[in-house]
Design a protein around this motif. Structure first.
Motif, short mmCIF file in Angstrom:
data_model
loop_
_atom_site.label_atom_id
_atom_site.label_comp_id
_atom_site.label_asym_id
_atom_site.label_seq_id
_atom_site.Cartn_x
_atom_site.Cartn_y
_atom_site.Cartn_z
N PHE A 126 55.72 -64.43 -1.64
CA PHE A 126 55.16 -65.67 -2.16
C PHE A 126 55.53 -66.84 -1.24
O PHE A 126 56.57 -66.83 -0.58
N ALA A 127 54.63 -67.85 -1.23
CA ALA A 127 54.87 -69.06 -0.45
C ALA A 127 54.62 -70.27 -1.34
O ALA A 127 53.82 -70.22 -2.29
N TYR B 101 51.47 -64.01 -0.54
CA TYR B 101 51.46 -63.93 0.92
C TYR B 101 51.57 -62.48 1.39
O TYR B 101 52.37 -61.70 0.87
N GLU B 102 50.76 -62.16 2.41
CA GLU B 102 50.87 -60.86 3.05
C GLU B 102 50.22 -60.91 4.43
O GLU B 102 49.05 -61.29 4.57
N ASN B 103 50.97 -60.57 5.46
CA ASN B 103 50.47 -60.44 6.83
C ASN B 103 49.62 -61.62 7.29
O ASN B 103 48.49 -61.46 7.76
N GLY B 104 50.16 -62.83 7.15
CA GLY B 104 49.49 -64.01 7.65
C GLY B 104 48.41 -64.56 6.75
O GLY B 104 47.77 -65.56 7.09
N LYS B 105 48.19 -63.95 5.61
CA LYS B 105 47.13 -64.38 4.69
C LYS B 105 47.72 -64.86 3.37
O LYS B 105 48.66 -64.26 2.85
N MET B 106 47.15 -65.95 2.84
CA MET B 106 47.64 -66.53 1.60
C MET B 106 46.52 -66.60 0.57
O MET B 106 45.37 -66.94 0.89
N LYS B 107 46.88 -66.31 -0.68
CA LYS B 107 45.94 -66.37 -1.80
C LYS B 107 46.50 -67.30 -2.85
O LYS B 107 47.62 -67.10 -3.32
N PRO B 108 45.77 -68.36 -3.24
CA PRO B 108 46.29 -69.30 -4.24
C PRO B 108 46.58 -68.62 -5.58
O PRO B 108 45.77 -67.83 -6.08
N LEU B 109 47.74 -68.94 -6.16
CA LEU B 109 48.13 -68.39 -7.46
C LEU B 109 48.27 -69.46 -8.54
O LEU B 109 47.92 -69.24 -9.70
N GLN B 110 48.79 -70.63 -8.15
CA GLN B 110 49.12 -71.66 -9.15
C GLN B 110 49.29 -73.01 -8.47
O GLN B 110 49.65 -73.07 -7.29
N ARG B 111 49.02 -74.07 -9.20
CA ARG B 111 49.34 -75.42 -8.74
C ARG B 111 49.98 -76.13 -9.94
O ARG B 111 49.35 -76.27 -10.98
N ILE B 112 51.22 -76.59 -9.76
CA ILE B 112 51.98 -77.16 -10.86
C ILE B 112 52.58 -78.50 -10.43
O ILE B 112 53.10 -78.63 -9.31
N PHE B 113 52.51 -79.50 -11.29
CA PHE B 113 53.02 -80.84 -10.94
C PHE B 113 54.54 -80.87 -10.93
O PHE B 113 55.20 -80.16 -11.68
N THR B 114 55.07 -81.74 -10.08
CA THR B 114 56.53 -81.88 -9.94
C THR B 114 57.06 -83.02 -10.80
O THR B 114 58.19 -83.45 -10.62
N HIS B 115 56.26 -83.51 -11.72
CA HIS B 115 56.65 -84.66 -12.55
C HIS B 115 56.07 -84.47 -13.95
O HIS B 115 55.12 -83.71 -14.14
N ASP C 159 55.91 -62.82 -11.05
CA ASP C 159 54.65 -62.88 -10.28
C ASP C 159 54.61 -64.04 -9.30
O ASP C 159 53.57 -64.33 -8.71
N GLY C 160 55.76 -64.71 -9.11
CA GLY C 160 55.85 -65.82 -8.16
C GLY C 160 55.52 -67.18 -8.75
O GLY C 160 55.76 -68.21 -8.11
N SER C 161 54.97 -67.23 -9.95
CA SER C 161 54.58 -68.50 -10.57
C SER C 161 55.80 -69.28 -11.02
O SER C 161 56.91 -68.73 -11.15
N LEU C 162 55.59 -70.57 -11.28
CA LEU C 162 56.69 -71.47 -11.61
C LEU C 162 56.60 -71.93 -13.06
O LEU C 162 55.51 -72.13 -13.61
N LYS C 163 57.76 -72.13 -13.65
CA LYS C 163 57.87 -72.68 -15.00
C LYS C 163 58.85 -73.84 -14.96
O LYS C 163 59.99 -73.70 -14.51
N THR C 164 58.42 -75.03 -15.42
CA THR C 164 59.25 -76.22 -15.35
C THR C 164 60.47 -76.10 -16.26
O THR C 164 60.35 -75.74 -17.44
N ILE C 165 61.64 -76.41 -15.70
CA ILE C 165 62.89 -76.43 -16.48
C ILE C 165 63.30 -77.85 -16.81
O ILE C 165 63.68 -78.17 -17.93
N GLY C 166 63.25 -78.75 -15.80
CA GLY C 166 63.65 -80.12 -16.05
C GLY C 166 63.73 -80.93 -14.78
O GLY C 166 63.25 -80.50 -13.71
#
Length: 373
Positions: free
Chosen positions: A232-233, A248-262, A303-310
């Protein structure tokens, strides 16, 4: 006899651990060559206290730093934010003598160098130039001397924001986990550019099969990092205030998630800046400047995705960069606008941060790198 041997091995291991030292390197916008620009501190890994051991003057605006794989050499973006200027410099760090000495300097190949990375072989230094949107590649000789760049690739196209994205703005240069690829988040073009990197060629940057991946328009991709498992990247977006997650695999990236930092209460004027993962790959940390001045904390799912903690205040303003020590015990922020450094103790189970040690004052501190010797 076997018990005595086991006891001996245990004692030796403990002594080796005790003998290790953790050093923290800070860059800054000193704006005057005569003043200190790079600082070296020792981190007390029991209580988080920082003790200054060395500094360097005679260099202008060493804004970003990178260490060689063996920790013997320190490299800096110098003459950053200097009109008609821009250079990269190398230094030798001696942990026994606790000294940092200048070695060499080369032109950056573009105004305002902002990010450096060293190839794992120790043979190459890669620099990203923000203002003119370019990347430069330098051979590193055996004694840490930088040779003139062998490649300087310029980019031009911008994106939808005429004030911030009038042209390309390379903001970081990051190797893939296997070091066969180089990724270049381009804030100006809303792209993460990709190149193959052939360590054995005299001009190592080669065209990748997929030369870039597009990000959300107006997002302004800034810094980039990989998960320790290499699958994952994660890219933090300065203008969009979000982290985008990719498979991420062998130079190729596939979008999984976009999550705000605020939180949802923050609607505009995002100034997200830096992103790092805990060494165990369980947590992601992202810094926000502007109105927030905090570290956003996320747990990383299978699965590499993010969950906000705080969110954790950085106890200062404008955390341009931050970093974690190799053990994952501490997180240290460089708060440029308030000229201070804050050390946090990290809870490895919850990912949460708690202030440790005391604030260190460094004028216009801009970057922090940490290494155990």
């Amino acid at each position: 006899m076997k018990k005595l041997f086991t006891l001996f091995i245990t004692i030796v291991s403990c002594l080796q651990l005790y003998a290790q030292h953790t050093y923290v390197f800070f860059g800054s916008f000193n704006w005057e060559k005569e003043t200190e620009g790079i600082y070296v501190y020792e981190l007390n890994t029991q209580n988080g206290k920082l003790s200054k051991i060395a500094s360097v003057s005679g260099i202008l605006n060493p804004s970003f730093l990178a260490l060689s794989p063996d920790g013997k050499y320190l490299f800096a973006c110098t003459e950053s934010k200097t009109k008609n200027g821009g250079s990269v410099s190398s230094f030798e760090f001696n942990p026994e003598k606790k000294t940092l000495q200048f070695i060499s300097k080369q032109i950056s190949g573009g105004e305002n160098p902002v990010y450096l990375t060293v190839h794992p072989s120790g043979k190459w230094l890669v620099n990203g130039n923000y203002t003119e949107g370019s990347v430069s590649v330098y051979p590193i000789s055996g004694n840490g001397t930088l040779e003139p760049f062998v490649q300087n690739i310029q980019f031009s196209e911008g994106s939808i924001n005429p004030e911030r994205q009038d042209r390309a703005h390379i903001h970081s240069t990051v190797f893939s986990p296997d070091s066969d690829y180089l990724f270049l988040p381009d804030l100006g073009a809303d792209k993460i550019r990709a190149y193959r990197f052939n360590n054995e060629k005299n001009t190592p940057l080669q065209e990748a099969e997929i030369p870039f991946i597009k990000t959300t328009l107006g997002a302004g991709p800034r810094h980039f990092t990989f998960h320790p498992n290499g699958k994952f990247a994660y890219c933090i977006e300065e203008m969009g205030g979000a982290v985008s997650v990719y498979a991420y695999e062998n130079g190729k990236m596939k979008p999984l998630q976009r999550i705000f930092t605020h939180p949802e209460t923050c609607k505009e004027d995002f100034e997200s800046s830096d992103v790092h993962l805990s060494p165990d790959g369980k947590f992601l940390y992202a810094s926000n400047r502007g109105k927030e001045n905090n570290i956003a904390i996320f747990s990383i799912q299978d699965d590499g995705s993010l969950k906000t903690i705080g969110y954790q205040s950085v106890k200062g303003k404008h955390p341009r960069t931050f970093n974690l020590d190799p053990s994952g015990q501490f997180l240290i922020t460089a708060n440029t606008a308030t000229n201070n450094v804050t050390v946090f103790k990290r809870n490895p189970e919850t990912g949460l941060l708690k202030k440790a040690g005391r604030k260190i004052k460094i004028r216009n501190v801009s970057n922090v790198q940490i290494r155990r010797y």
